[in-house]
Design an enzyme around this catalytic site. Structure first.
Site, PDB file in Angstrom:
ATOM      1  N   HIS A  14       4.224 -65.652 -57.892  1.00 44.53           N
ATOM      2  CA  HIS A  14       2.806 -65.676 -58.271  1.00 44.53           C
ATOM      3  C   HIS A  14       1.893 -65.331 -57.088  1.00 44.53           C
ATOM      4  O   HIS A  14       1.225 -66.201 -56.525  1.00 44.53           O
ATOM      5  CB  HIS A  14       2.483 -67.064 -58.843  1.00 44.53           C
ATOM      6  CG  HIS A  14       1.096 -67.221 -59.380  1.00 44.53           C
ATOM      7  ND1 HIS A  14       0.385 -66.189 -59.972  1.00 44.53           N
ATOM      8  CD2 HIS A  14       0.273 -68.309 -59.423  1.00 44.53           C
ATOM      9  CE1 HIS A  14      -0.811 -66.647 -60.347  1.00 44.53           C
ATOM     10  NE2 HIS A  14      -0.903 -67.912 -60.015  1.00 44.53           N
ATOM     11  N   CYS A  36      -6.779 -67.023 -60.261  1.00 39.99           N
ATOM     12  CA  CYS A  36      -5.476 -66.480 -60.682  1.00 39.99           C
ATOM     13  C   CYS A  36      -5.600 -65.528 -61.869  1.00 39.99           C
ATOM     14  O   CYS A  36      -4.633 -64.863 -62.238  1.00 39.99           O
ATOM     15  CB  CYS A  36      -4.516 -67.610 -61.010  1.00 39.99           C
ATOM     16  SG  CYS A  36      -4.255 -68.732 -59.634  1.00 39.99           S
TER      17      CYS A  36
HETATM   18  N1  COA Z   1      10.352 -72.606 -56.922  1.00 41.50           N
HETATM   19  C1  COA Z   1      11.632 -72.478 -56.482  1.00 41.50           C
HETATM   20  N2  COA Z   1      11.977 -72.594 -55.207  1.00 41.50           N
HETATM   21  C2  COA Z   1      10.983 -72.819 -54.339  1.00 41.50           C
HETATM   22  C3  COA Z   1       9.636 -72.949 -54.701  1.00 41.50           C
HETATM   23  C4  COA Z   1       9.337 -72.844 -56.058  1.00 41.50           C
HETATM   24  N3  COA Z   1       8.086 -72.997 -56.485  1.00 41.50           N
HETATM   25  N4  COA Z   1       8.896 -73.163 -53.610  1.00 41.50           N
HETATM   26  C5  COA Z   1       9.751 -73.174 -52.578  1.00 41.50           C
HETATM   27  N5  COA Z   1      11.003 -72.958 -53.040  1.00 41.50           N
HETATM   28  C6  COA Z   1      12.220 -72.972 -52.266  1.00 41.50           C
HETATM   29  C7  COA Z   1      12.064 -72.154 -51.022  1.00 41.50           C
HETATM   30  O1  COA Z   1      12.558 -70.849 -51.181  1.00 41.50           O
HETATM   31  C8  COA Z   1      12.929 -72.947 -50.061  1.00 41.50           C
HETATM   32  O2  COA Z   1      14.270 -72.590 -50.266  1.00 41.50           O
HETATM   33  P1  COA Z   1      15.241 -72.430 -49.012  1.00 41.50           P
HETATM   34  O3  COA Z   1      15.245 -73.776 -48.333  1.00 41.50           O
HETATM   35  O4  COA Z   1      16.547 -72.044 -49.634  1.00 41.50           O
HETATM   36  O5  COA Z   1      14.631 -71.360 -48.180  1.00 41.50           O
HETATM   37  C9  COA Z   1      12.764 -74.390 -50.502  1.00 41.50           C
HETATM   38  O6  COA Z   1      12.417 -74.307 -51.879  1.00 41.50           O
HETATM   39  C10 COA Z   1      11.689 -75.141 -49.759  1.00 41.50           C
HETATM   40  O7  COA Z   1      10.562 -74.285 -49.652  1.00 41.50           O
HETATM   41  P2  COA Z   1       9.212 -74.678 -48.951  1.00 41.50           P
HETATM   42  O8  COA Z   1       8.436 -73.424 -48.730  1.00 41.50           O
HETATM   43  O9  COA Z   1       9.482 -75.571 -47.768  1.00 41.50           O
HETATM   44  O10 COA Z   1       8.471 -75.536 -50.082  1.00 41.50           O
HETATM   45  P3  COA Z   1       7.119 -76.219 -49.882  1.00 41.50           P
HETATM   46  O11 COA Z   1       7.366 -77.673 -50.097  1.00 41.50           O
HETATM   47  O12 COA Z   1       6.477 -75.776 -48.632  1.00 41.50           O
HETATM   48  O13 COA Z   1       6.224 -75.625 -51.091  1.00 41.50           O
HETATM   49  C11 COA Z   1       5.204 -75.959 -53.226  1.00 41.50           C
HETATM   50  C12 COA Z   1       6.516 -75.957 -52.417  1.00 41.50           C
HETATM   51  C13 COA Z   1       5.542 -76.288 -54.655  1.00 41.50           C
HETATM   52  C14 COA Z   1       4.224 -76.993 -52.646  1.00 41.50           C
HETATM   53  C15 COA Z   1       4.572 -74.554 -53.134  1.00 41.50           C
HETATM   54  O14 COA Z   1       5.478 -73.609 -53.634  1.00 41.50           O
HETATM   55  C16 COA Z   1       3.267 -74.510 -53.911  1.00 41.50           C
HETATM   56  O15 COA Z   1       2.222 -74.946 -53.432  1.00 41.50           O
HETATM   57  N6  COA Z   1       3.277 -73.967 -55.160  1.00 41.50           N
HETATM   58  C17 COA Z   1       2.090 -73.917 -56.001  1.00 41.50           C
HETATM   59  C18 COA Z   1       1.233 -72.725 -55.659  1.00 41.50           C
HETATM   60  C19 COA Z   1      -0.045 -72.757 -56.454  1.00 41.50           C
HETATM   61  O16 COA Z   1      -0.714 -73.760 -56.550  1.00 41.50           O
HETATM   62  N7  COA Z   1      -0.421 -71.600 -57.034  1.00 41.50           N
HETATM   63  C20 COA Z   1      -1.623 -71.496 -57.825  1.00 41.50           C
HETATM   64  C21 COA Z   1      -1.344 -71.993 -59.194  1.00 41.50           C
HETATM   65  S1  COA Z   1      -2.806 -72.340 -60.112  1.00 41.50           S
END
Ligand code: COA
Length: 371
Positions: A324, A85
């Site tokens: 991100h 990242c």
């Molecule tokens: N913040 C705000 N809203 C979020 C979100 C976030 N981080 N991630 C998803 N949403 C929203 C989506 O837009 C969706 O909204 P909708 O239903 O109105 O369309 C809803 O929440 C569900 O989204 P979904 O894609 O099903 O969530 P998910 O459970 O598949 O994924 C995480 C959520 C947190 C697991 C995923 O965003 C993730 O892995 N984030 C971390 C990424 C990472 O590790 N990056 C590197 C960092 S070192």
């Protein structure tokens, strides 16, 4: 910096879900906007540096240096860098080193990532490339899991409450409301954050940066002047695995990079008026402000509960609300601070971009001047 390195053109795509655009398209869009905004012609660009972390895994595309250079009529020399990242900051640092050495006079830096076409499992597995594949990955842990452990330990050591932690994402979401490039432009309350779905205890959905697509491009030059210069560019590293760290509630690379960057710019921490910092998870923001020296250990969240009027944290909305697309983030941060300094008549700003659980950290200090 021995040389005056100016930012002479910037461009970016909105961050978010771009299901109609490929990695190639995102790069082309960001490069075109940067060139259109630039104080030079495409032919003045004598080097291209591309930051990308997971193009091979999620798009089947490596070799992004030449691919991006092909967008320019004269196919200048090009290379691609990867540091998880922190790839964007490492690309900026590489560009600064080439400019300082005189090897190049005008460099196009691009950060790009295409993540949302893959499944959650594919994305989580690809991102685990930023951890130690022998020490961390065999446990089956993901990045939300790693930062969940960090948050557990931090709460244990400093009695941080769930309610206080929720102030972090609330502020970042508030800042993103006016940012046309942000993935989530809506305010969310601390209560909504505390009540959102559990991802990796104690981290909830609204503590996590999202999965995003996007690209950012920035043209740096020692030949042409712009209104903002890079006053410092520093990198630092630490052990990749949390197992090899004496503490997991403080990231040494942030401390080292900050100290070196302030020394290089010859300013004090208190001179900084805006910082884009690496809030991949809310707990990372709390630890980062402490490691930078803005707050004592255990008190970082106070900067989110009662923001300091003289310092803006993550004006873009940060990774949490702006999005991100991993390798694009470090370049976007520089663009954001450059614009923020100009739009608000401020002088000093900084960007803090780390990779993995803080194993690579890049700090850049920017100064607005009358170029
Ligand atoms: N913040 C705000 N809203 C979020 C979100 C976030 N981080 N991630 C998803 N949403 C929203 C989506 O837009 C969706 O909204 P909708 O239903 O109105 O369309 C809803 O929440 C569900 O989204 P979904 O894609 O099903 O969530 P998910 O459970 O598949 O994924 C995480 C959520 C947190 C697991 C995923 O965003 C993730 O892995 N984030 C971390 C990424 C990472 O590790 N990056 C590197 C960092 S070192």
């Amino acid at each position: 910096m021995d040389q005056m390195i100016s930012i002479i053109g910037t461009g970016q795509t909105p961050f978010g879900e771009h299901w109609d655009k490929s990695l190639h398209d995102l790069i082309a869009d960001a490069v075109q906007s940067a060139i259109e905004a630039a104080r030079c012609t495409p032919l003045d660009i004598d080097m291209v540096i591309v930051a990308n972390m997971i193009g091979e895994r999620l798009s089947g595309q490596a070799h992004l240096g030449a691919l991006t250079a092909s967008l320019l009529p004269h196919h200048p020399p090009a290379l691609r860098v990867e540091a998880a990242c922190a790839s964007g900051a490492v690309a900026m640092h590489t560009a600064c080193a080439l400019l300082e050495s005189g090897k190049a006079q005008t460099v196009l830096v691009v950060g790009a990532e295409k993540m949302t076409d893959a499944t959650n499992e594919e994305v989580a597995a690809a991102l685990m490339g930023a951890a130690d594949s022998e020490k961390d990955a065999p446990a089956g842990i993901t990045f939300p899991g790693l930062f969940g452990l960090v948050a557990q330990r931090y709460m244990h050591e400093y009695n941080l409450s769930r309610e206080d932690l929720s102030c972090v994402s609330a502020l970042h979401h508030r800042n993103a409301v006016g940012n046309p490039y942000a993935q989530f432009r809506k305010e969310i309350s601390a209560e909504e954050i505390s009540a959102s779905a559990l991802i990796a205890d104690p981290l909830r959905l609204l503590d996590c940066s999202p999965v995003s697509d996007g690209a950012a491009a920035c043209i740096l030059s020692t030949k042409f002047e712009g209104p903002v210069r890079i006053a410092a560019s520093q990198l630092a590293t630490d052990a990749v695995s949390l197992l090899d760290r004496p503490s997991i509630t403080s990231f040494r690379a942030t401390k080292t990079a900050t100290e070196r960057a302030l020394a290089e710019a010859n300013i004090k921490l208190q001179d900084l008026q805006a910082i884009e910092l690496h809030d991949c998870f809310s707990i990372a923001a709390v630890i980062s402000v402490e490691d930078m020296g803005l707050a004592e250990p255990g008190t970082g969240v106070q900067l989110y509960k009662k923001p300091d009027g003289n310092l803006v944290l993550n004006p873009s909305g940060g990774l949490k609300a702006c999005g991100h697309p991993v390798a694009a983030t470090g370049v976007k941060q520089v663009i954001e601070i450059s614009k923020w300094l100009q739009n608000n008549n401020l002088r000093w700003g900084a960007t803090h971009n780390f990779g993995g659980t803080g194993a690579t950290c890049g700090m850049h200090i920017l100064e607005r001047h009358n170029g």
